[in-house]
Design a protein around this motif. Sequence first.
Motif, PDB file in Angstrom:
ATOM      1  N   LEU A 109      38.425  37.801  31.462  1.00  0.00           N
ATOM      2  CA  LEU A 109      38.934  38.336  32.725  1.00  0.00           C
ATOM      3  C   LEU A 109      40.445  38.167  32.810  1.00  0.00           C
ATOM      4  O   LEU A 109      41.175  39.095  33.189  1.00  0.00           O
ATOM      5  CB  LEU A 109      38.258  37.623  33.896  1.00  0.00           C
ATOM      6  CG  LEU A 109      38.701  38.043  35.303  1.00  0.00           C
ATOM      7  CD1 LEU A 109      38.295  39.481  35.586  1.00  0.00           C
ATOM      8  CD2 LEU A 109      38.124  37.109  36.357  1.00  0.00           C
ATOM      9  N   GLU A 112      42.424  40.544  30.453  1.00  0.00           N
ATOM     10  CA  GLU A 112      42.406  41.965  30.804  1.00  0.00           C
ATOM     11  C   GLU A 112      42.896  42.243  32.219  1.00  0.00           C
ATOM     12  O   GLU A 112      42.970  43.398  32.631  1.00  0.00           O
ATOM     13  CB  GLU A 112      40.995  42.521  30.606  1.00  0.00           C
ATOM     14  CG  GLU A 112      40.516  42.392  29.164  1.00  0.00           C
ATOM     15  CD  GLU A 112      39.268  43.218  28.875  1.00  0.00           C
ATOM     16  OE1 GLU A 112      38.941  44.099  29.672  1.00  0.00           O
ATOM     17  OE2 GLU A 112      38.645  42.966  27.834  1.00  0.00           O
ATOM     18  N   TYR A 113      43.220  41.183  32.963  1.00  0.00           N
ATOM     19  CA  TYR A 113      43.715  41.368  34.326  1.00  0.00           C
ATOM     20  C   TYR A 113      45.228  41.528  34.262  1.00  0.00           C
ATOM     21  O   TYR A 113      45.979  40.568  34.095  1.00  0.00           O
ATOM     22  CB  TYR A 113      43.333  40.173  35.200  1.00  0.00           C
ATOM     23  CG  TYR A 113      43.740  40.338  36.644  1.00  0.00           C
ATOM     24  CD1 TYR A 113      43.091  41.272  37.451  1.00  0.00           C
ATOM     25  CD2 TYR A 113      44.772  39.589  37.191  1.00  0.00           C
ATOM     26  CE1 TYR A 113      43.451  41.445  38.782  1.00  0.00           C
ATOM     27  CE2 TYR A 113      45.144  39.749  38.512  1.00  0.00           C
ATOM     28  CZ  TYR A 113      44.483  40.678  39.300  1.00  0.00           C
ATOM     29  OH  TYR A 113      44.844  40.851  40.609  1.00  0.00           O
ATOM     30  N   PRO A 285      36.118  43.013  43.822  1.00  0.00           N
ATOM     31  CA  PRO A 285      36.169  43.705  42.522  1.00  0.00           C
ATOM     32  C   PRO A 285      36.299  42.737  41.357  1.00  0.00           C
ATOM     33  O   PRO A 285      35.681  42.928  40.304  1.00  0.00           O
ATOM     34  CB  PRO A 285      37.405  44.598  42.659  1.00  0.00           C
ATOM     35  CG  PRO A 285      37.502  44.871  44.130  1.00  0.00           C
ATOM     36  CD  PRO A 285      37.075  43.589  44.787  1.00  0.00           C
ATOM     37  N   LEU A 286      37.098  41.676  41.535  1.00  0.00           N
ATOM     38  CA  LEU A 286      37.254  40.695  40.457  1.00  0.00           C
ATOM     39  C   LEU A 286      35.936  39.982  40.170  1.00  0.00           C
ATOM     40  O   LEU A 286      35.611  39.711  39.012  1.00  0.00           O
ATOM     41  CB  LEU A 286      38.329  39.671  40.832  1.00  0.00           C
ATOM     42  CG  LEU A 286      39.780  40.148  40.748  1.00  0.00           C
ATOM     43  CD1 LEU A 286      40.714  39.064  41.273  1.00  0.00           C
ATOM     44  CD2 LEU A 286      40.144  40.519  39.318  1.00  0.00           C
ATOM     45  N   ASN A 288      32.906  41.171  40.574  1.00  0.00           N
ATOM     46  CA  ASN A 288      32.016  42.100  39.863  1.00  0.00           C
ATOM     47  C   ASN A 288      32.400  42.228  38.394  1.00  0.00           C
ATOM     48  O   ASN A 288      31.529  42.285  37.517  1.00  0.00           O
ATOM     49  CB  ASN A 288      32.042  43.471  40.542  1.00  0.00           C
ATOM     50  CG  ASN A 288      31.295  43.480  41.869  1.00  0.00           C
ATOM     51  OD1 ASN A 288      30.322  42.743  42.044  1.00  0.00           O
ATOM     52  ND2 ASN A 288      31.745  44.295  42.804  1.00  0.00           N
ATOM     53  N   ILE A 289      33.695  42.264  38.117  1.00  0.00           N
ATOM     54  CA  ILE A 289      34.146  42.341  36.730  1.00  0.00           C
ATOM     55  C   ILE A 289      33.767  41.063  35.983  1.00  0.00           C
ATOM     56  O   ILE A 289      33.284  41.107  34.848  1.00  0.00           O
ATOM     57  CB  ILE A 289      35.669  42.567  36.665  1.00  0.00           C
ATOM     58  CG1 ILE A 289      36.021  43.936  37.238  1.00  0.00           C
ATOM     59  CG2 ILE A 289      36.173  42.458  35.224  1.00  0.00           C
ATOM     60  CD1 ILE A 289      37.510  44.154  37.433  1.00  0.00           C
ATOM     61  N   TYR A 290      33.981  39.913  36.640  1.00  0.00           N
ATOM     62  CA  TYR A 290      33.644  38.645  36.001  1.00  0.00           C
ATOM     63  C   TYR A 290      32.154  38.564  35.686  1.00  0.00           C
ATOM     64  O   TYR A 290      31.771  38.102  34.604  1.00  0.00           O
ATOM     65  CB  TYR A 290      34.039  37.472  36.898  1.00  0.00           C
ATOM     66  CG  TYR A 290      33.648  36.129  36.322  1.00  0.00           C
ATOM     67  CD1 TYR A 290      34.366  35.575  35.267  1.00  0.00           C
ATOM     68  CD2 TYR A 290      32.538  35.437  36.802  1.00  0.00           C
ATOM     69  CE1 TYR A 290      34.001  34.362  34.716  1.00  0.00           C
ATOM     70  CE2 TYR A 290      32.166  34.220  36.256  1.00  0.00           C
ATOM     71  CZ  TYR A 290      32.900  33.689  35.216  1.00  0.00           C
ATOM     72  OH  TYR A 290      32.514  32.484  34.653  1.00  0.00           O
ATOM     73  N   GLU A 292      30.123  40.994  35.001  1.00  0.00           N
ATOM     74  CA  GLU A 292      29.842  41.833  33.829  1.00  0.00           C
ATOM     75  C   GLU A 292      30.292  41.142  32.547  1.00  0.00           C
ATOM     76  O   GLU A 292      29.600  41.193  31.527  1.00  0.00           O
ATOM     77  CB  GLU A 292      30.544  43.186  33.981  1.00  0.00           C
ATOM     78  CG  GLU A 292      29.953  44.067  35.066  1.00  0.00           C
ATOM     79  CD  GLU A 292      28.455  44.265  34.894  1.00  0.00           C
ATOM     80  OE1 GLU A 292      28.021  44.615  33.780  1.00  0.00           O
ATOM     81  OE2 GLU A 292      27.712  44.037  35.874  1.00  0.00           O
ATOM     82  N   TYR A 293      31.452  40.499  32.578  1.00  0.00           N
ATOM     83  CA  TYR A 293      31.919  39.753  31.402  1.00  0.00           C
ATOM     84  C   TYR A 293      31.009  38.567  31.109  1.00  0.00           C
ATOM     85  O   TYR A 293      30.793  38.189  29.956  1.00  0.00           O
ATOM     86  CB  TYR A 293      33.358  39.274  31.618  1.00  0.00           C
ATOM     87  CG  TYR A 293      34.393  40.375  31.585  1.00  0.00           C
ATOM     88  CD1 TYR A 293      34.085  41.645  31.107  1.00  0.00           C
ATOM     89  CD2 TYR A 293      35.685  40.153  32.046  1.00  0.00           C
ATOM     90  CE1 TYR A 293      35.036  42.649  31.080  1.00  0.00           C
ATOM     91  CE2 TYR A 293      36.644  41.153  32.019  1.00  0.00           C
ATOM     92  CZ  TYR A 293      36.313  42.395  31.542  1.00  0.00           C
ATOM     93  OH  TYR A 293      37.257  43.387  31.512  1.00  0.00           O
TER      94      TYR A 293
END
Length: 305
Positions: A109, A112-113, A285-286, A288-290, A292-293
């Motif tokens: 995260l 890519e952030y 949003p962060l 949700n991304i985390y 998925e990772y």
Amino acid sequence: MTLQQLKYVIEVSRSRSISKAAQNLFISQPSLSNAIKELENELGIVIFLRTNKGIILTTEGSEFLGYARQVVEQVSLLENRYSNTQPLQQHFSVSAQHYAFAVSAFVRLLKEYNQEEFEFTLKETKTYEIIADVKNLRSEIGILYVNDFNKKVIYKFLEEGNLIFHQLFEANPHVFISAQNPLAKQDFVTLSDLMPYPYLSFEQGDYNSFYFSEEILSTISRPKNITVSDRATLFNLLIGLNGYTISTGVISHKLNSKDIVAIPLLVDERITVGYITHKNVKNSPLANIYIEYLKASIEEERSKV
């Protein structure tokens, strides 16, 4: 109710202190206290309890804070979309038991952030504190496990905190041991095989109940016991003392030494690992991304087990 008051509540919750929040907001402590008191009177609820140990978020306060965060985030999106101002510093926090895959996902995260400013927190901490962190919105995501032994107690605490458990995966128990340990050559180990070796577990502080242990089979009596507070120390002792600990078998060799191996433990048990979120707060949003990772890191490491 004003947008400024919502921002005040968010900052006090984050700082856990009226005085510290006032410093961060560049206003006087009495002004901040009065603004929050006026908001509480207007809404007819108590958002914060003032105690000798500091500020405590009430149940009603936790629900209100969830809505406040959403309002402030939406306003921020509008400001960023229709003005030339720079985006606000982003905050994201995770509290977890000592799992390497949680760290792997966090690293991805961060890599890519692509932002100039942010404040991220990853806490590998005690089971009770994970639940308390998400309950009190100090962390957006908490990562822990349940099994047949502890789930009744864990779910009770989650329900009381308005928290939801989301399953990530189920696993058969494994032991982590040194690659030089004589047991490392076996296809599986039994509890009797492990008896001569030191047993390593993570300390749980004031809530040192069997139900909050990070390791299953915590009620079994063992002749040699060592309690540690961090994963690096535990791994060093696995190697230096030929000790063992019990976990899911999912280990990241990118982050951890290849001197540690996972061997199946022959017991009739299952471990369910998942993440917890607050029922009244929509995932950022962060977050949700985390998540998925997190799933990707688990899938990658489990394929090697």
